[in-house]
Design an enzyme around this catalytic site. Structure first.
Site, short mmCIF file in Angstrom:
data_model
loop_
_atom_site.label_atom_id
_atom_site.label_comp_id
_atom_site.label_asym_id
_atom_site.label_seq_id
_atom_site.Cartn_x
_atom_site.Cartn_y
_atom_site.Cartn_z
N GLU A 1 42.75 44.28 44.10
CA GLU A 1 41.49 44.48 43.37
C GLU A 1 40.30 43.93 44.15
O GLU A 1 39.24 43.66 43.57
CB GLU A 1 41.55 43.82 41.98
CG GLU A 1 42.63 44.32 41.06
CD GLU A 1 42.41 45.73 40.50
OE1 GLU A 1 41.44 46.40 40.91
OE2 GLU A 1 43.25 46.16 39.68
N HIS B 1 40.40 38.09 37.07
CA HIS B 1 40.97 39.23 36.35
C HIS B 1 42.35 38.83 35.88
O HIS B 1 43.14 38.28 36.65
CB HIS B 1 41.04 40.46 37.26
CG HIS B 1 42.02 41.49 36.80
ND1 HIS B 1 41.90 42.14 35.59
CD2 HIS B 1 43.15 41.98 37.36
CE1 HIS B 1 42.91 42.98 35.44
NE2 HIS B 1 43.69 42.89 36.50
N HIS C 1 45.57 39.58 32.42
CA HIS C 1 46.15 40.55 31.49
C HIS C 1 46.47 39.91 30.14
O HIS C 1 47.65 39.77 29.79
CB HIS C 1 47.44 41.14 32.09
CG HIS C 1 47.27 41.88 33.38
ND1 HIS C 1 48.34 42.27 34.18
CD2 HIS C 1 46.17 42.35 34.02
CE1 HIS C 1 47.90 42.91 35.25
NE2 HIS C 1 46.58 42.97 35.19
N HIS D 1 44.32 47.78 30.46
CA HIS D 1 44.73 47.12 31.70
C HIS D 1 44.52 45.61 31.65
O HIS D 1 45.47 44.86 31.81
CB HIS D 1 43.99 47.76 32.89
CG HIS D 1 44.26 47.07 34.21
ND1 HIS D 1 43.83 47.56 35.41
CD2 HIS D 1 44.89 45.90 34.52
CE1 HIS D 1 44.20 46.75 36.39
NE2 HIS D 1 44.84 45.73 35.87
#
Ligand code: 13P
Ligand code: ZN
Length: 269
Positions: free
Chosen positions: A119, A142, A144, A214
């Site tokens: 990413e 980032h 989840h 996501h």
């Protein structure tokens, strides 16, 4: 083994903070396998010796030109590396990169030639955007989170600011500590420039954005603050979910109570 952290306590502290947060992400159940990524702009810690360090990789293209990143240094989680391993051995599961003068490629300089996260396009685009705005934000995270991702599987929650107000109304702290709310980015291919562009567009308005079906992405002054915003939003999602499991839809704080909070904390929205 020699490390870029040797005799650099301030840089070592940054890496220790990343390792601490990586451990939390695993403990939270938000970091299956290699899920999630972290980058920190460490340019402020790049002394002359770091600036003169030899590359330990070839030149790697970013895939786009990011003019504000010229000569910047980033600590990046490695692609395919696990958060739980980053927590224990950060320098084996991440690397330090130098953005080259063409602003469209980088080299790895330390400690090991660990290829940065897949990413990276999104992360570097976010850092480039933040610098262009004169922001003091240095960290991008980032991850989840189960509860918040689940909510993005309901099309009704994808309407602009629907989740923002719902999550704010579950507990006052969420409004106070995530005052810009939660941006929503329609599903896009992981690692894509499409996702990167949609993310920086939303950063004009939000510090935290959902990547539909996501994950979530937050930017802040440091990695701990970025984690705390996501943790607070997840707490609100948990309260919503718990009430639903008890068989009722939670009432939420009233618009008047929200307004009162806005004034008391001098909140932007
Ligand atoms: P990386 O292991 O490449 O960082 O990818 C994890 C991820 O969450 C992709 O969105
Ligand atoms: Zn992901």
């Amino acid at each position: 083994m020699k490390s870029i952290l040797d005799n650099r306590p301030l840089l070592a502290e940054q890496v220790a903070d990343v390792a601490e947060v990586a451990g939390y992400l695993w403990q939270k159940g938000w970091a299956e396998r290699n899920g999630g990524n972290i980058t920190v702009n460490i340019t402020d810690f790049a002394d002359d010796e770091i600036r003169n360090m030899q590359a330990i990789s070839g030149i790697i293209p970013i895939g786009r030109t990011l003019p504000f990143l010229k000569g910047c240094y980033f600590f990046c989680k490695g692609t395919n590396k696990r958060m739980r391993d980053l927590a224990r051995r950060p320098m084996e599961n991440a690397s330090v990169i130098r953005i080259l003068d063409d602003c469209s490629s980088y080299v790895i300089i330390a400690d090991n030639p660990v290829k940065p996260t897949s990413e990276l396009a999104s992360h570097l685009s976010m850092h480039n955007y933040l610098i262009s705005k004169g922001s003091n934000y240095k960290a991008a995270l980032h991850t989840h989170p189960i509860d918040l991702i689940a909510m993005t599987h309901n099309p009704a929650f994808l309407e602009k600011d629907r989740l923002t107000y719902l999550l704010w109304s579950m507990i006052p702290e969420t409004r106070a500590f995530c005052p810009k709310g939660l941006g929503i980015i329609p599903y896009a291919m992981p690692s894509s420039f499409e996702l990167a562009d949609a993310t920086i567009k939303e950063l004009e308005e939000y510090d935290v954005v959902m990547w539909e079906k996501h994950g979530i992405c937050a930017v802040s002054e440091n990695i701990t603050e970025a984690f705390d915003m996501i943790d607070t939003l997840s707490k609100s999602a948990q309260i919503y979910l718990t009430a639903k499991q008890m068989g009722f839809t939670p009432e939420g704080t009233s618009p008047e109570q929200m307004e009162e909070l806005k004034t008391a904390f001098n909140l932007p929205k």
